[in-house]
Design a protein around this motif. Structure first.
Motif, mmCIF file in Angstrom:
data_model
loop_
_atom_site.group_PDB
_atom_site.id
_atom_site.type_symbol
_atom_site.label_atom_id
_atom_site.label_comp_id
_atom_site.label_asym_id
_atom_site.label_seq_id
_atom_site.Cartn_x
_atom_site.Cartn_y
_atom_site.Cartn_z
ATOM 1 N N VAL A 5 1.339 -1.141 0.283
ATOM 2 C CA VAL A 5 0.170 -0.012 0.124
ATOM 3 C C VAL A 5 1.178 1.190 -0.123
ATOM 4 C CG1 VAL A 5 -1.546 1.047 1.311
ATOM 5 C CG2 VAL A 5 -1.651 -1.406 0.925
ATOM 6 N N THR A 6 0.570 2.308 -0.971
ATOM 7 C CA THR A 6 1.486 3.321 -1.093
ATOM 8 C C THR A 6 1.060 4.411 0.164
ATOM 9 O OG1 THR A 6 1.797 2.940 -3.123
ATOM 10 C CG2 THR A 6 1.635 5.536 -2.117
ATOM 11 N N PRO A 7 1.774 5.096 0.904
ATOM 12 C CA PRO A 7 1.458 5.783 2.177
ATOM 13 C C PRO A 7 1.111 7.154 1.450
ATOM 14 C CG PRO A 7 4.393 4.989 1.692
ATOM 15 C CD PRO A 7 3.438 4.406 0.604
ATOM 16 N N PRO A 8 0.567 7.396 1.850
ATOM 17 C CA PRO A 8 0.085 8.872 1.608
ATOM 18 C C PRO A 8 1.319 9.671 1.439
ATOM 19 C CG PRO A 8 -1.390 8.716 3.384
ATOM 20 C CD PRO A 8 -0.691 7.325 3.424
ATOM 21 N N ALA A 9 1.011 11.087 0.452
ATOM 22 C CA ALA A 9 2.442 12.036 0.434
ATOM 23 C C ALA A 9 2.673 12.966 1.490
ATOM 24 C CB ALA A 9 2.219 12.621 -0.738
ATOM 25 N N ILE A 10 3.583 13.312 0.975
ATOM 26 C CA ILE A 10 4.319 14.085 2.788
ATOM 27 C C ILE A 10 3.190 15.368 2.285
ATOM 28 C CG2 ILE A 10 5.984 15.194 3.575
ATOM 29 C CD1 ILE A 10 7.448 12.878 4.243
ATOM 30 N N PRO A 11 2.577 16.255 3.249
ATOM 31 C CA PRO A 11 2.402 17.423 2.515
ATOM 32 C C PRO A 11 3.065 18.732 2.577
ATOM 33 C CG PRO A 11 1.073 16.851 4.405
ATOM 34 C CD PRO A 11 2.155 15.811 4.176
ATOM 35 N N HIS A 12 3.292 18.965 1.704
ATOM 36 C CA HIS A 12 4.189 19.940 1.056
ATOM 37 C C HIS A 12 4.274 21.537 1.093
ATOM 38 C CE1 HIS A 12 7.861 17.362 -0.028
ATOM 39 N NE2 HIS A 12 6.792 16.524 -0.230
ATOM 40 N N HIS A 13 2.495 21.285 -0.075
ATOM 41 C CA HIS A 13 1.892 23.176 0.452
ATOM 42 C C HIS A 13 1.032 22.642 1.659
ATOM 43 C CE1 HIS A 13 4.424 24.324 -2.539
ATOM 44 N NE2 HIS A 13 4.028 22.982 -3.448
ATOM 45 N N ILE A 14 0.797 23.413 2.743
ATOM 46 C CA ILE A 14 -0.059 23.734 3.309
ATOM 47 C C ILE A 14 -0.541 24.814 3.449
ATOM 48 C CG2 ILE A 14 -0.281 23.280 5.820
ATOM 49 C CD1 ILE A 14 1.856 21.160 6.113
ATOM 50 N N LEU A 15 -2.375 25.169 4.041
ATOM 51 C CA LEU A 15 -2.861 26.688 3.659
ATOM 52 C C LEU A 15 -3.297 26.246 5.671
ATOM 53 C CD1 LEU A 15 -4.004 28.198 3.392
ATOM 54 C CD2 LEU A 15 -5.797 27.992 2.482
ATOM 55 N N ILE A 16 -2.857 27.046 6.659
ATOM 56 C CA ILE A 16 -3.624 27.418 7.564
ATOM 57 C C ILE A 16 -4.734 28.586 7.846
ATOM 58 C CG2 ILE A 16 -3.109 27.806 10.045
ATOM 59 C CD1 ILE A 16 0.068 26.862 9.404
ATOM 60 N N VAL A 17 -5.863 28.132 8.540
ATOM 61 C CA VAL A 17 -6.212 29.262 7.922
ATOM 62 C C VAL A 17 -6.886 29.310 8.640
ATOM 63 C CG1 VAL A 17 -9.307 29.957 7.747
ATOM 64 C CG2 VAL A 17 -8.085 28.449 5.580
ATOM 65 N N LEU A 27 -0.117 26.631 15.005
ATOM 66 C CA LEU A 27 0.125 25.769 14.491
ATOM 67 C C LEU A 27 1.007 25.340 12.927
ATOM 68 C CD1 LEU A 27 -3.683 26.221 14.111
ATOM 69 C CD2 LEU A 27 -3.147 24.102 14.760
ATOM 70 N N ARG A 28 1.698 26.587 12.521
ATOM 71 C CA ARG A 28 2.624 27.089 11.539
ATOM 72 C C ARG A 28 3.988 26.209 12.750
ATOM 73 N NH1 ARG A 28 4.209 30.968 7.594
ATOM 74 N NH2 ARG A 28 2.388 32.297 8.413
ATOM 75 N N ALA A 29 3.963 25.754 13.741
ATOM 76 C CA ALA A 29 5.615 25.768 14.325
ATOM 77 C C ALA A 29 5.242 24.147 14.145
ATOM 78 C CB ALA A 29 6.014 26.136 15.333
ATOM 79 N N ASP A 30 3.690 24.013 14.438
ATOM 80 C CA ASP A 30 3.513 22.296 14.997
ATOM 81 C C ASP A 30 3.346 21.765 13.343
ATOM 82 O OD1 ASP A 30 3.479 22.417 17.489
ATOM 83 O OD2 ASP A 30 0.627 22.919 17.365
ATOM 84 N N SER A 31 3.114 22.356 12.700
ATOM 85 C CA SER A 31 3.628 22.105 10.918
ATOM 86 C C SER A 31 4.647 21.566 10.266
ATOM 87 C CB SER A 31 2.482 22.736 9.974
ATOM 88 O OG SER A 31 0.958 23.207 10.792
ATOM 89 N N ARG A 32 5.801 22.520 10.848
ATOM 90 C CA ARG A 32 6.685 22.488 10.248
ATOM 91 C C ARG A 32 7.789 21.631 11.130
ATOM 92 N NH1 ARG A 32 7.924 26.758 7.181
ATOM 93 N NH2 ARG A 32 7.073 28.897 7.174
ATOM 94 N N CYS A 38 7.849 22.247 4.885
ATOM 95 C CA CYS A 38 6.837 22.370 3.977
ATOM 96 C C CYS A 38 6.467 24.189 3.475
ATOM 97 C CB CYS A 38 5.387 21.881 5.226
ATOM 98 S SG CYS A 38 5.508 22.148 6.526
ATOM 99 N N HIS A 39 5.903 24.352 2.661
ATOM 100 C CA HIS A 39 5.840 25.597 2.177
ATOM 101 C C HIS A 39 4.794 26.133 2.928
ATOM 102 C CE1 HIS A 39 5.157 29.617 0.440
ATOM 103 N NE2 HIS A 39 5.058 29.070 -0.803
ATOM 104 N N ILE A 40 4.152 27.413 4.530
ATOM 105 C CA ILE A 40 3.266 27.647 4.425
ATOM 106 C C ILE A 40 2.060 29.115 4.262
ATOM 107 C CG2 ILE A 40 1.897 27.322 6.893
ATOM 108 C CD1 ILE A 40 3.728 25.773 8.020
ATOM 109 N N LEU A 41 0.790 28.923 3.579
ATOM 110 C CA LEU A 41 0.463 30.339 3.595
ATOM 111 C C LEU A 41 -0.965 29.813 4.959
ATOM 112 C CD1 LEU A 41 0.273 31.300 -0.366
ATOM 113 C CD2 LEU A 41 1.359 31.200 1.410
ATOM 114 N N THR A 42 -1.144 31.385 4.536
ATOM 115 C CA THR A 42 -1.802 31.511 6.387
ATOM 116 C C THR A 42 -3.107 32.656 5.373
ATOM 117 O OG1 THR A 42 -0.722 33.666 7.325
ATOM 118 C CG2 THR A 42 -0.822 31.818 7.992
ATOM 119 N N ALA A 43 -4.298 32.428 5.977
ATOM 120 C CA ALA A 43 -5.814 33.005 5.942
ATOM 121 C C ALA A 43 -6.448 33.686 6.718
ATOM 122 C CB ALA A 43 -6.273 32.391 4.503
ATOM 123 N N GLU A 44 -6.540 34.847 7.531
ATOM 124 C CA GLU A 44 -7.355 34.936 8.602
ATOM 125 C C GLU A 44 -9.218 34.973 8.408
ATOM 126 O OE1 GLU A 44 -5.705 38.461 6.685
ATOM 127 O OE2 GLU A 44 -5.006 36.936 7.233
#
Length: 216
Positions: A5-17, A27-32, A38-44
Motif C-alpha cells: 500500500v502506497t503511503p500518503p504523500a508528505i504535505p508540501h503545500h499547507i494552508l492554515i486558516v 499551528l505553523r510551528a507544529d506543521s513545520r 513544507c511551504h505554508i500560507l495563512t488566511a485569517e
C-alpha cells in the motif's frame, strides 16, 4: 503475496486558516515539526481562504470554523477544494453539529485547539500513516454517535462553561476574556446553547443552569 500500500504523500503545500495570530503561529510551528520543509500560507478570513484555494492547490488545509466573516466550513463547499487535498478542522467547537457537518462536507480530521505541542504534531504526522487526525474526545464523540441517544440534548463541556458564565451575568466580552476566546466564538456558543435547550434569553438560561445543578 501481500499487495503493498502506497503511503500518503508528505504535505508540501499547507494552508492554515486561522484568525487568531498566536494560534496561527502555533499551528505553523507544529506543521513545520510534523512536515519539515513544507511551504505554508495563512488566511485569517474566509474570503482570503477561498481566494487562495481558487488560485492554488494545497496538500493540507488546517481549517478553523469560527472566522470573522463566516464559517470556515464554507471552504469545503463546492467548488471547494480538490479531492486530493486533506482538510483537517482545527477548532474550539467540540459539539456534534459542527463536528458532523465538517465531516459530511469532506473534512478528513477534526482536532481541538487545546491539543497543542506533541499531541498536535503526532496527530498531523498520523496522516502519513493513513490515520485520520482526531482529538481523543472527538473520536469518542463519533463512537458515541452510534449509541442510543438520550431524550435530552446534552451540552459539550465548553457549552456548559458558557451557560454558567452567562447565567452569572457575564457579558459576551467578559465570558470571552474568562475563556480566552473571541467574543465572536462566545456568541456562536451562546447560539448553540440556546438552540439545544430551546431557550431565548438570559433568564431562561439561568433557570436551566440551576435546574442542571451548574450554579452553586
Amino acid at each position: 503475496m501481500t499487495e503493498s500500500v502506497t503511503p500518503p504523500a508528505i504535505p508540501h503545500h499547507i494552508l492554515i486558516v486561522e484568525d487568531h495570530p498566536e494560534v496561527c503561529q502555533t499551528l505553523r510551528a507544529d506543521s513545520r515539526i510534523a512536515f519539515p520543509g513544507c511551504h505554508i500560507l495563512t488566511a485569517e478570513t474566509l474570503q482570503k481562504a477561498q481566494t487562495l484555494c481558487a488560485h492554488s492547490t494545497f496538500d493540507l488545509i488546517l481549517l478553523d470554523i469560527g472566522l470573522p466573516d463566516g464559517e470556515g466550513t464554507e471552504v469545503l463547499r463546492k467548488p471547494g477544494v480538490p479531492e486530493q487535498t486533506t482538510v483537517v478542522v482545527t477548532t474550539l467547537f467540540d459539539d456534534d453539529e459542527h463536528l458532523f457537518e465538517a465531516l459530511r462536507l469532506g473534512a478528513l480530521g477534526y482536532l481541538l485547539k487545546d491539543d497543542t505541542g506533541t499531541d498536535m504534531v503526532e496527530a498531523l504526522q498520523g496522516i502519513l500513516a493513513g490515520r485520520p487526525p482526531l482529538s481523543p474526545s472527538i473520536a469518542k464523540r463519533i463512537l458515541q454517535s452510534f449509541a442510543p441517544k438520550p431524550t435530552q440534548h446534552m451540552l459539550s463541556p465548553r457549552e456548559e462553561e458558557v451557560l454558567i458564565l452567562i447565567s452569572r451575568g457575564y457579558s459576551a466580552r467578559e465570558a470571552a476574556q474568562a475563556l480566552a476566546v473571541s467574543a465572536h466564538t462566545v456568541a456562536d456558543y451562546v447560539k448553540s446553547v440556546y438552540r439545544k435547550l430551546h431557550i431565548n434569553n438570559r433568564a431562561e438560561a439561568t433557570a436551566e443552569a440551576m435546574r442542571r445543578g451548574l450554579l452553586r
